[in-house]
Structures are given as C-alpha cells and as structure tokens.
Design a protein around this motif. Structure first.
Motif, PDB file in Angstrom:
ATOM      1  N   LYS A 294      12.209  -8.801 -28.292  1.00  0.00           N
ATOM      2  CA  LYS A 294      10.919  -8.129 -28.132  1.00  0.00           C
ATOM      3  C   LYS A 294      10.479  -7.409 -29.406  1.00  0.00           C
ATOM      4  CE  LYS A 294      13.102  -4.031 -26.039  1.00  0.00           C
ATOM      5  NZ  LYS A 294      13.184  -3.200 -24.816  1.00  0.00           N
ATOM      6  N   PHE A 295      11.428  -7.204 -30.340  1.00  0.00           N
ATOM      7  CA  PHE A 295      11.087  -6.527 -31.589  1.00  0.00           C
ATOM      8  C   PHE A 295      10.843  -7.496 -32.743  1.00  0.00           C
ATOM      9  CE2 PHE A 295      13.733  -3.087 -29.528  1.00  0.00           C
ATOM     10  CZ  PHE A 295      12.639  -2.286 -29.209  1.00  0.00           C
ATOM     11  N   LEU A 296      11.032  -8.787 -32.512  1.00  0.00           N
ATOM     12  CA  LEU A 296      10.788  -9.763 -33.574  1.00  0.00           C
ATOM     13  C   LEU A 296       9.309  -9.805 -33.933  1.00  0.00           C
ATOM     14  CD1 LEU A 296      13.031 -12.726 -32.372  1.00  0.00           C
ATOM     15  CD2 LEU A 296      13.482 -11.194 -34.295  1.00  0.00           C
ATOM     16  N   ASP A 297       9.047 -10.258 -35.145  1.00  0.00           N
ATOM     17  CA  ASP A 297       7.662 -10.354 -35.624  1.00  0.00           C
ATOM     18  C   ASP A 297       7.092 -11.714 -35.212  1.00  0.00           C
ATOM     19  OD1 ASP A 297       5.313  -9.912 -36.889  1.00  0.00           O
ATOM     20  OD2 ASP A 297       6.137  -9.704 -38.909  1.00  0.00           O
ATOM     21  N   LEU A 298       6.177 -11.710 -34.265  1.00  0.00           N
ATOM     22  CA  LEU A 298       5.525 -12.945 -33.821  1.00  0.00           C
ATOM     23  C   LEU A 298       4.232 -13.116 -34.608  1.00  0.00           C
ATOM     24  CD1 LEU A 298       5.357 -15.375 -31.901  1.00  0.00           C
ATOM     25  CD2 LEU A 298       4.221 -13.879 -30.246  1.00  0.00           C
ATOM     26  N   ARG A 299       4.143 -14.199 -35.374  1.00  0.00           N
ATOM     27  CA  ARG A 299       3.006 -14.384 -36.271  1.00  0.00           C
ATOM     28  C   ARG A 299       2.285 -15.697 -35.976  1.00  0.00           C
ATOM     29  NH1 ARG A 299       6.298 -13.164 -41.852  1.00  0.00           N
ATOM     30  NH2 ARG A 299       6.969 -11.054 -41.347  1.00  0.00           N
ATOM     31  N   ARG A 300       1.022 -15.689 -36.322  1.00  0.00           N
ATOM     32  CA  ARG A 300       0.226 -16.906 -36.285  1.00  0.00           C
ATOM     33  C   ARG A 300       0.460 -17.691 -37.568  1.00  0.00           C
ATOM     34  NH1 ARG A 300      -4.756 -16.937 -33.211  1.00  0.00           N
ATOM     35  NH2 ARG A 300      -5.633 -18.147 -34.925  1.00  0.00           N
ATOM     36  N   ILE A 301       0.702 -18.959 -37.419  1.00  0.00           N
ATOM     37  CA  ILE A 301       0.751 -19.863 -38.569  1.00  0.00           C
ATOM     38  C   ILE A 301      -0.564 -20.626 -38.555  1.00  0.00           C
ATOM     39  CG2 ILE A 301       2.025 -21.665 -39.767  1.00  0.00           C
ATOM     40  CD1 ILE A 301       3.581 -19.055 -39.366  1.00  0.00           C
ATOM     41  N   ASN A 302      -1.410 -20.386 -39.541  1.00  0.00           N
ATOM     42  CA  ASN A 302      -2.765 -20.922 -39.528  1.00  0.00           C
ATOM     43  C   ASN A 302      -2.968 -22.002 -40.576  1.00  0.00           C
ATOM     44  OD1 ASN A 302      -3.699 -19.060 -37.532  1.00  0.00           O
ATOM     45  ND2 ASN A 302      -3.918 -17.478 -39.101  1.00  0.00           N
ATOM     46  N   SER A 303      -3.926 -22.846 -40.316  1.00  0.00           N
ATOM     47  CA  SER A 303      -4.510 -23.660 -41.376  1.00  0.00           C
ATOM     48  C   SER A 303      -5.789 -22.951 -41.809  1.00  0.00           C
ATOM     49  CB  SER A 303      -4.808 -25.081 -40.886  1.00  0.00           C
ATOM     50  OG  SER A 303      -5.672 -25.058 -39.765  1.00  0.00           O
ATOM     51  N   TYR A 304      -6.173 -23.133 -43.066  1.00  0.00           N
ATOM     52  CA  TYR A 304      -7.292 -22.379 -43.617  1.00  0.00           C
ATOM     53  C   TYR A 304      -8.267 -23.315 -44.321  1.00  0.00           C
ATOM     54  CZ  TYR A 304      -4.271 -18.261 -43.015  1.00  0.00           C
ATOM     55  OH  TYR A 304      -3.460 -17.286 -42.501  1.00  0.00           O
ATOM     56  N   LYS A 305      -9.539 -22.973 -44.215  1.00  0.00           N
ATOM     57  CA  LYS A 305     -10.549 -23.686 -44.990  1.00  0.00           C
ATOM     58  C   LYS A 305     -11.500 -22.678 -45.621  1.00  0.00           C
ATOM     59  CE  LYS A 305     -13.742 -24.574 -41.131  1.00  0.00           C
ATOM     60  NZ  LYS A 305     -14.470 -25.628 -40.376  1.00  0.00           N
ATOM     61  N   LEU A 306     -12.144 -23.083 -46.703  1.00  0.00           N
ATOM     62  CA  LEU A 306     -13.033 -22.195 -47.441  1.00  0.00           C
ATOM     63  C   LEU A 306     -14.288 -21.868 -46.641  1.00  0.00           C
ATOM     64  CD1 LEU A 306     -12.819 -23.866 -50.943  1.00  0.00           C
ATOM     65  CD2 LEU A 306     -12.219 -21.491 -50.483  1.00  0.00           C
ATOM     66  N   THR A 307     -14.713 -20.621 -46.720  1.00  0.00           N
ATOM     67  CA  THR A 307     -16.027 -20.255 -46.224  1.00  0.00           C
ATOM     68  C   THR A 307     -17.035 -20.448 -47.360  1.00  0.00           C
ATOM     69  OG1 THR A 307     -15.799 -17.946 -46.918  1.00  0.00           O
ATOM     70  CG2 THR A 307     -14.985 -18.528 -44.719  1.00  0.00           C
ATOM     71  N   SER A 308     -18.302 -20.278 -47.070  1.00  0.00           N
ATOM     72  CA  SER A 308     -19.314 -20.403 -48.127  1.00  0.00           C
ATOM     73  C   SER A 308     -19.129 -19.310 -49.178  1.00  0.00           C
ATOM     74  CB  SER A 308     -20.728 -20.321 -47.522  1.00  0.00           C
ATOM     75  OG  SER A 308     -20.895 -19.128 -46.783  1.00  0.00           O
TER      76      SER A 308
END
Length: 467
Positions: A294-308
C-alpha cells in the motif's frame, strides 16, 4: 544539392561500407547541408548505441537531430536499443552500401532542421528543448517500451540517448513538459515502483499478519454443518475415508451433505497463526528494501505527443527562469553584441598594450533538472543564483547566455588569474546556496582565458561545451 549518407567511424573494428566517413573529432567540420543521415555500424549494438548516445548529446541541432541509421549484419534485432535509431538496414559481407537503400522519409527530418530559425541553430544544451525537437523533427510521439534492461522497467527508445544515464530522467522530463502543457499524455500502463530506488522489479508476497513471516501455507477452511464448527482442514483428524470433527467427534464423509469448504486461509508455519488475508509486501530486486504494497509508488506510464505550444517551443526555443531573471537583473547582451564588445576590447588591448582583460565561462550542469524537480519553486533558487552573480560581478563586467545553462563574462581590466579567482568565489557561493537550502548538489564547470586579438568568442564557447 543531393545529400548523401555519411558513415561515422566510432571504433577501430567498424567495417567501412561508405566512401564518405567521419569521426567524432570531425563532426564540427562536417557540411551538414550535404548529409542525408549518419550511418553507424551496428554489428555490436552496444557500441553502436553508445555512439548514438554521444551523437544525441552533441550541442548542435544539425548534429544531434540528424537522422541516424543502424547498419546491421543480421536480420535478428533483439533489444530496445535498435528502436533508438531512425532506421535499421541490413548489410552482409564487406560490400559498400547502396545509398538508394536509405529510406526516403528521413529527408523530412532534414527539412525540419533546415527550417529552424537562424538564431535557434546554435549550441543547445537544454534537455527539454532536445526532447521537444526530437519529437517534432520526427513528427512522432514518445512511446514507452517495457524492458528488463532498465531497472525502472520502461524506456522511451527515441529519447533515451539524450540522457547519459538510464534512470528516471526521461520520465521526469516528460512529466515536467506535460505540466507545462508542451506535451499531452495518454495512459499506456500503470506500474508499481520502489519508494527507495524507483525500481519496477519487485517480488510481491504475502506475509503473516502476526509475525511477518512469508512461510505461509494456503489451506482449505472446513465448516461442519451439524455443530457449526469451522477451522482450517489441518484441525480435522483423518479417519479412513472421512474427516473427524475435533469439536463433536462426528465423521464428515460427504462434502455438501456433512460439511463444505467455504474458502481458503493462510496458515503461518512459523507461529501457526491463521488469517483470511495476508499482509502483502514487495521486496525490491534492486535495493533489497521491503515495503508494504500500500506504500509503493503507483505511477502512470504514458505515451506523449506534442501540443501546439510544444511544437512552437521546439521550433523557436524555450527560455528558462534563470535566463529571464539574469536578463532583468544584469542586462544580458545577445551573443552577437557580446562578440562585438569582446572584439573592441581585444583591439584596445592590442593597440595600447597597457592592460589585460579576461573572458570567463561558467556552466551549470543539470540546471534544467532543478527546473524539472522543483517546478515553480525553481524561481526561488534562480533568483538567488542571479543575486550571487550580481554580488560577485562588477558593473563593468558584461555577460551573455550561450545557452540555457552556460554563460560568458567579459571582465575588462582583469587578468586571467584574477578572473579565475572570481569564478572560484562564484562557484563556492553557488555550491553553498544549493547544498544548504535545497539539499542537493549542482556541478559547476568554469574556465578563464585572456582576451587577445586571436580570441574568437563563439569558438571558445563551443570548445568548452564539447570538451
């Protein structure tokens, strides 16, 4: 002008497959208008990837943005490093490579580089800008890839060579750029990370809630219908083809008639404690620390694209707090204006020969990481850094920013030794500020040289940056 591939010879064992070759020492002399891509011998992918890392960390956009092609000697390409290049070609034997085999779509990258505004083609040591420009020039998104070779479990192959270490630097930079609305994120995966070292390689196990031992047996729970006694199956004696209830001594022969098994429980072999649910912990393979799940760091692994906004920043550059603050506090000159002042000072010294002046160069390594880690709070440290500059430098000193983390200072009527003393005071004051107030270190590189008629400011700065 028809552009041609150029082979980069980075090791003595490289097989020559192009007539046009260069080395790392020769990169600054290359006419990039004639180069379609750089070819790297990838017979040893580890060495080829190391060469790619060195290329991507070059300061010139003409070099670090240039398309790179791995030339393999086999069709088998295992490992994420192969995806770090813009293309992979296979050439077996000792033949020369036909330039027609180079993919035509790489030329779109070269056109993007050629269209950069003139003032943005100079040295670029800013990690965030490099990331944005790699994505923009490739018209690509940053896609994560799971790997066992990186302790945090994921890499972004296109961007990884920009960073010298395989740590959380890529994820932190992408996260920071998302916060600045320069990138937009899409969920790719979720992962648990060790809170001590950021490793994603964890061994999850259930432990006894009473003594903490992980030596547990999963046993069936038995419920006797007649007397209502319920316990784990090891409490019931075996009597031939039946179980014997320890409470009423009756035989339990038929499941569903005499008894049922409603669930399973954990029984500790060490202390014999029985519990429905164990305590889940995770032991890190990297640092050996054990942490409750319950103390582990749960993170999002994202893909990213450029905004304008990010696309605009990739094309026109990205100013930092520090440059902005220095500009308001110390009236930064443009590099062109600084060069004119240096040339006038050199001519004055050469004519009268009665005084000495110095060119001081200071570079803050990892300044952009402070911006990433502290976010809006970075303005505080940058303001105090600017205050140190203002205290140590004289009103007659002239300063310019070569890039977002390297600065040149023209010190009139100051010999080289005294300039080095001033730089030493500057370094000590900055190190004290950072260590006492922000509990971290900041590497500072510095150099001083005499102003002479032979001095070329831009060349001196480029040599210092690439040394």
């Amino acid at each position: 002008m028809i552009k041609q591939p150029l082979q980069l010879m980075f090791a003595d064992t490289n097989r020559p497959f192009m007539q046009a070759t260069t080395t790392f020492d020769g990169l600054d002399k290359v006419n990039w208008q004639q180069v379609s891509c750089l070819l790297l011998d990838a017979a040893d992918i580890t060495s080829a990837y190391a060469a790619l890392v060195k290329l991507r960390q070059h300061t010139s956009p003409h070099c670090y943005l240039r398309p790179v092609v791995f030339v393999a000697n086999t069709e088998r390409h295992h490992g994420w490093q192969w995806h770090a290049a813009d293309a992979v070609l296979v050439l077996q034997g000792e033949h020369l490579l036909d330039p027609a085999l180079v993919p035509d779509n790489l030329e779109t990258i070269n056109r993007w580089i050629d269209n950069l505004p003139q003032q943005e083609r100079g040295a670029d040591g800013h990690l965030q800008v490099k990331v944005l420009r790699l994505l923009a020039s490739r018209q690509s998104s940053a896609e994560p890839q799971a790997t066992s070779s990186n302790y945090n479990g994921y890499v972004y192959p296109l961007l990884q060579p920009v960073f010298s270490l395989q740590d959380m630097g890529v994820m932190q930079t992408l996260g920071f750029l998302e916060q600045q609305n320069l990138l937009s994120a899409t969920l790719f995966d979720r992962a648990h990370f060790c809170i001590h070292c950021d490793s994603a390689f964890l061994n999850f196990k259930e432990t006894c809630v009473a003594c903490g031992s992980h030596d547990l047996d999963v046993v069936e729970l038995v419920h006797h219908f007649h007397c209502g006694f319920t316990a784990d199956i090891t409490r019931f004696k075996e009597g031939g083809d039946a179980l014997i209830c320890p409470k009423c001594d009756k035989h339990l022969r038929h499941i569903g008639v005499d008894y049922d098994k409603p669930s399973t429980v954990n029984k500790c072999r060490l202390c014999q404690h029985v519990s429905q649910d164990g305590n889940v912990v995770a032991k890190c393979f990297n640092c050996n620390c054990t942490t409750e799940a319950k103390f582990l760091d749960l993170r999002r692994i994202n893909s990213y694209k450029l905004t304008s906004v990010g696309l605009n920043a990739a094309f026109y550059g990205l100013k930092t707090y520090f440059t902005d603050i220095l500009e308001s506090e110390l009236q930064l000159l443009s590099l062109r204006e600084f060069e004119l002042f240096a040339n006038v000072e050199a001519a004055r010294i050469a004519r009268y020969g009665k005084s000495q002046s110095a060119l001081a160069i200071v570079r803050f390594v990892g300044l952009d990481k402070i911006h990433i880690e502290l976010g809006s709070k970075a303005k505080q440290i940058f303001t105090e850094l600017a205050g140190i500059f203002k205290t140590i430098l004289r009103e007659t000193d002239i300063i310019t920013a070569y890039n977002e983390s390297m600065f040149a200072i023209l010190m009139p009527e100051t010999n080289q030794n005294n300039a080095e003393l001033a730089l030493s005071r500057l370094q000590k004051a900055v190190e004290q500020l950072v260590s006492e107030n922000f509990n971290r270190s900041l590497e500072i590189q510095q150099h001083a040289l005499a102003v002479t008629s032979e001095l070329q400011v831009r060349d001196a700065l480029e040599r210092f940056l690439n040394q």
